[in-house]
Scaffold this motif. Structure first.
Motif, PDB file in Angstrom:
ATOM      1  N   TYR A   1      -3.466  -9.101   5.144  1.00 13.96           N
ATOM      2  CA  TYR A   1      -2.808  -8.773   3.875  1.00 13.96           C
ATOM      3  C   TYR A   1      -1.332  -9.170   3.900  1.00 13.96           C
ATOM      4  O   TYR A   1      -0.777  -9.651   2.924  1.00 13.96           O
ATOM      5  CB  TYR A   1      -2.838  -7.254   3.626  1.00 13.96           C
TER       6      TYR A   1
ATOM      7  N   GLY B   1      -1.235  -4.547  -7.745  1.00 12.78           N
ATOM      8  CA  GLY B   1      -2.140  -5.639  -7.391  1.00 12.78           C
ATOM      9  C   GLY B   1      -2.666  -5.481  -5.989  1.00 12.78           C
ATOM     10  O   GLY B   1      -2.170  -4.660  -5.223  1.00 12.78           O
ATOM     11  N   ARG B   2      -3.663  -6.273  -5.679  1.00  8.68           N
ATOM     12  CA  ARG B   2      -4.193  -6.270  -4.317  1.00  8.68           C
ATOM     13  C   ARG B   2      -3.472  -7.344  -3.505  1.00  8.68           C
ATOM     14  O   ARG B   2      -3.200  -8.433  -3.998  1.00  8.68           O
ATOM     15  CB  ARG B   2      -5.707  -6.551  -4.305  1.00  8.68           C
ATOM     16  N   ALA B   3      -3.215  -7.020  -2.253  1.00 10.84           N
ATOM     17  CA  ALA B   3      -2.510  -7.942  -1.365  1.00 10.84           C
ATOM     18  C   ALA B   3      -3.181  -9.317  -1.336  1.00 10.84           C
ATOM     19  O   ALA B   3      -2.505 -10.342  -1.272  1.00 10.84           O
ATOM     20  CB  ALA B   3      -2.479  -7.358   0.041  1.00 10.84           C
ATOM     21  N   GLU B   4      -4.521  -9.330  -1.389  1.00 13.13           N
ATOM     22  CA  GLU B   4      -5.244 -10.603  -1.275  1.00 13.13           C
ATOM     23  C   GLU B   4      -5.021 -11.487  -2.508  1.00 13.13           C
ATOM     24  O   GLU B   4      -5.325 -12.681  -2.478  1.00 13.13           O
ATOM     25  CB  GLU B   4      -6.758 -10.387  -1.131  1.00 13.13           C
TER      26      GLU B   4
ATOM     27  N   ARG C   1       2.336   1.785   5.757  1.00 14.69           N
ATOM     28  CA  ARG C   1       1.887   2.959   6.508  1.00 14.69           C
ATOM     29  C   ARG C   1       0.525   3.389   5.994  1.00 14.69           C
ATOM     30  O   ARG C   1       0.338   3.544   4.773  1.00 14.69           O
ATOM     31  CB  ARG C   1       2.895   4.106   6.327  1.00 14.69           C
ATOM     32  N   ALA C   2      -0.423   3.546   6.914  1.00 12.50           N
ATOM     33  CA  ALA C   2      -1.748   4.095   6.598  1.00 12.50           C
ATOM     34  C   ALA C   2      -2.481   3.335   5.494  1.00 12.50           C
ATOM     35  O   ALA C   2      -3.197   3.912   4.696  1.00 12.50           O
ATOM     36  CB  ALA C   2      -1.618   5.574   6.212  1.00 12.50           C
ATOM     37  N   THR C   3      -2.300   2.005   5.478  1.00  9.16           N
ATOM     38  CA  THR C   3      -2.918   1.214   4.404  1.00  9.16           C
ATOM     39  C   THR C   3      -4.301   0.691   4.784  1.00  9.16           C
ATOM     40  O   THR C   3      -5.205   0.703   3.960  1.00  9.16           O
ATOM     41  CB  THR C   3      -1.988   0.046   4.007  1.00  9.16           C
TER      42      THR C   3
ATOM     43  N   GLY D   1       0.846  -1.197   0.000  1.00  6.68           N
ATOM     44  CA  GLY D   1       0.000   0.000   0.000  1.00  6.68           C
ATOM     45  C   GLY D   1       0.877   1.240   0.000  1.00  6.68           C
ATOM     46  O   GLY D   1       0.667   2.176   0.763  1.00  6.68           O
ATOM     47  N   THR D   2       1.853   1.239  -0.888  1.00  7.74           N
ATOM     48  CA  THR D   2       2.853   2.317  -0.911  1.00  7.74           C
ATOM     49  C   THR D   2       2.265   3.666  -1.340  1.00  7.74           C
ATOM     50  O   THR D   2       2.811   4.711  -1.000  1.00  7.74           O
ATOM     51  CB  THR D   2       4.046   1.913  -1.809  1.00  7.74           C
ATOM     52  N   GLY D   3       1.130   3.657  -2.036  1.00  8.40           N
ATOM     53  CA  GLY D   3       0.420   4.895  -2.394  1.00  8.40           C
ATOM     54  C   GLY D   3       1.337   5.895  -3.072  1.00  8.40           C
ATOM     55  O   GLY D   3       1.853   5.660  -4.160  1.00  8.40           O
TER      56      GLY D   3
ATOM     57  N   LYS E   1      -0.599   5.290  -9.439  1.00 10.83           N
ATOM     58  CA  LYS E   1       0.341   5.719  -8.401  1.00 10.83           C
ATOM     59  C   LYS E   1       1.714   5.084  -8.614  1.00 10.83           C
ATOM     60  O   LYS E   1       2.733   5.653  -8.268  1.00 10.83           O
ATOM     61  CB  LYS E   1      -0.185   5.336  -7.016  1.00 10.83           C
TER      62      LYS E   1
ATOM     63  N   PHE F   1       5.359   5.960   0.123  1.00 11.02           N
ATOM     64  CA  PHE F   1       5.901   6.020   1.488  1.00 11.02           C
ATOM     65  C   PHE F   1       5.445   4.814   2.299  1.00 11.02           C
ATOM     66  O   PHE F   1       4.274   4.440   2.197  1.00 11.02           O
ATOM     67  CB  PHE F   1       5.422   7.299   2.198  1.00 11.02           C
TER      68      PHE F   1
ATOM     69  N   ASP G   1       0.954  -1.712  -4.724  1.00  9.43           N
ATOM     70  CA  ASP G   1      -0.289  -0.949  -4.538  1.00  9.43           C
ATOM     71  C   ASP G   1      -1.291  -1.415  -5.582  1.00  9.43           C
ATOM     72  O   ASP G   1      -0.923  -1.848  -6.675  1.00  9.43           O
ATOM     73  CB  ASP G   1      -0.053   0.557  -4.661  1.00  9.43           C
ATOM     74  N   SER G   2      -2.571  -1.309  -5.238  1.00  8.36           N
ATOM     75  CA  SER G   2      -3.605  -1.746  -6.169  1.00  8.36           C
ATOM     76  C   SER G   2      -3.921  -0.673  -7.214  1.00  8.36           C
ATOM     77  O   SER G   2      -4.590  -0.966  -8.199  1.00  8.36           O
ATOM     78  CB  SER G   2      -4.870  -2.126  -5.394  1.00  8.36           C
ATOM     79  N   VAL G   3      -3.443   0.549  -6.993  1.00  7.45           N
ATOM     80  CA  VAL G   3      -3.787   1.637  -7.928  1.00  7.45           C
ATOM     81  C   VAL G   3      -2.625   1.881  -8.901  1.00  7.45           C
ATOM     82  O   VAL G   3      -1.567   2.394  -8.531  1.00  7.45           O
ATOM     83  CB  VAL G   3      -4.140   2.929  -7.152  1.00  7.45           C
TER      84      VAL G   3
HETATM   85  N1  SAH Z   1       1.580   4.232   2.389  1.00  6.79           N
HETATM   86  C1  SAH Z   1       1.228   5.492   1.773  1.00  6.79           C
HETATM   87  C2  SAH Z   1      -0.186   5.487   1.193  1.00  6.79           C
HETATM   88  C3  SAH Z   1      -1.315   5.278   2.159  1.00  6.79           C
HETATM   89  S1  SAH Z   1      -2.917   5.304   1.367  1.00  6.79           S
HETATM   90  C4  SAH Z   1       1.424   6.618   2.751  1.00  6.79           C
HETATM   91  O1  SAH Z   1       1.581   6.365   3.935  1.00  6.79           O
HETATM   92  O2  SAH Z   1       1.432   7.781   2.325  1.00  6.79           O
HETATM   93  C5  SAH Z   1      -3.247   3.576   1.291  1.00  6.79           C
HETATM   94  C6  SAH Z   1      -2.776   2.913   0.007  1.00  6.79           C
HETATM   95  O3  SAH Z   1      -2.948   1.517   0.186  1.00  6.79           O
HETATM   96  C7  SAH Z   1      -3.596   3.322  -1.212  1.00  6.79           C
HETATM   97  O4  SAH Z   1      -2.745   3.765  -2.232  1.00  6.79           O
HETATM   98  C8  SAH Z   1      -4.340   2.044  -1.605  1.00  6.79           C
HETATM   99  O5  SAH Z   1      -4.459   1.884  -3.006  1.00  6.79           O
HETATM  100  C9  SAH Z   1      -3.439   0.939  -1.016  1.00  6.79           C
HETATM  101  N2  SAH Z   1      -4.150  -0.303  -0.635  1.00  6.79           N
HETATM  102  C10 SAH Z   1      -5.194  -0.405   0.254  1.00  6.79           C
HETATM  103  N3  SAH Z   1      -5.582  -1.702   0.351  1.00  6.79           N
HETATM  104  C11 SAH Z   1      -4.767  -2.435  -0.466  1.00  6.79           C
HETATM  105  C12 SAH Z   1      -4.682  -3.822  -0.799  1.00  6.79           C
HETATM  106  N4  SAH Z   1      -5.502  -4.716  -0.265  1.00  6.79           N
HETATM  107  N5  SAH Z   1      -3.719  -4.210  -1.669  1.00  6.79           N
HETATM  108  C13 SAH Z   1      -2.882  -3.303  -2.239  1.00  6.79           C
HETATM  109  N6  SAH Z   1      -2.914  -1.974  -1.976  1.00  6.79           N
HETATM  110  C14 SAH Z   1      -3.847  -1.534  -1.100  1.00  6.79           C
END
Ligand code: SAH
Length: 228
Positions: A151, A119-122, A140-142, A70-72, A98, A75, A93-95
């Motif tokens: 995950y 991809g998604r962690a799952e 962080r903040a995922t 979930g590096t977004g 980004k 970070f 990250d799934s998006v």
């Molecule tokens: N780690 C970064 C971003 C936090 S936002 C920071 O601290 O700034 C959370 C991110 O996690 C988002 O970009 C979202 O796409 C990703 N995310 C959430 N659930 C996820 C999953 N199951 N698999 C992959 N990515 C995921």
């Protein structure tokens, strides 16, 4: 920039500072286009994103194969990769949008130790390249902590460590301890620090047994129905 790092006792070489300056420019340009973070002001980005990401390096020897789940907006993965050039980092990250930009700027920053996985962690744990193959997973903040455990656990090698960057939330920590008990894991230590007047933590969890076949459950289930 150096002054802000020094306030937090983080010493960087001139070459590293140069990389962080370039990274800051790229981050601000990209953030203006695709909204990676609500933090837009230069000093706040340095403190709340760069310094925060690097807090782990002062607490733990970052080594081996590392995943940032979930590096977004990258970070803590990219700052950690800048100061640990010998360590391999996989940013997940799934998006896609980004991560797409990372591929274009790693050359510019001379980061030969970073790769990205969309991809998604799952889902991605099913790939042998990812399953139980990381020595350290950071995040962080995922997600809500019990969700996050589900995950992360399939990605980590047994005997290795998950470092979760978390704000202080007693209810979340209590639920996390319950979930860990069910999974047969435990918290090794919680390190507190203050950043920009906010109480923050890095929670270290050691994976002490292989992951049960039933985890992770299918996509969205860990989010909607966390283990507790
Ligand atoms: N780690 C970064 C971003 C936090 S936002 C920071 O601290 O700034 C959370 C991110 O996690 C988002 O970009 C979202 O796409 C990703 N995310 C959430 N659930 C996820 C999953 N199951 N698999 C992959 N990515 C995921």
């Amino acid at each position: 920039m150096q002054k802000i790092f020094e306030q937090y006792h983080i010493e960087l070489s001139p070459k590293e500072i140069e990389k962080f300056e370039k990274f800051l420019t790229i981050f601000m340009e990209t953030n203006a286009q695709i909204n990676l973070s609500a933090i837009r002001e230069r000093d706040a980005i340095i403190e709340k994103h760069f310094v925060d990401s690097l807090m782990l390096s002062a607490l733990y020897d970052v080594e081996g194969k590392v995943a940032d789940l979930g590096t977004g907006g990258w970070f803590p993965g990219i700052p950690l990769a800048i100061v640990n050039p010998e360590v391999e980092f996989t940013l997940i990250d799934s998006v896609a949008k980004k991560l797409k930009c990372v591929d274009s700027f790693i050359d510019e920053l001379g980061l030969l130790n970073v790769e990205t996985v969309i991809g998604r962690a799952e889902d991605i744990w099913q790939d042998a390249d990812h399953r139980e193959s990381y020595d350290l997973v950071v995040s962080r903040a995922t997600a809500y902590f019990p969700t996050l455990l589900e995950y992360v656990l399939p990605l980590l090698k047994v005997g290795w460590v998950f470092a979760a960057y978390k704000l202080t939330d007693k209810e979340e920590l209590t639920s996390t301890k319950k979930a860990l008990k069910r999974l047969g894991w435990k918290i090794m230590k919680v390190k507190n620090y203050e950043l920009a007047g906010q109480d923050r933590n890095i929670v270290f969890i050691e994976k002490i047994a292989p992951t049960h076949k039933k985890y992770p459950r299918k996509v969205w289930i860990p989010l909607k129905d966390p283990i507790v």
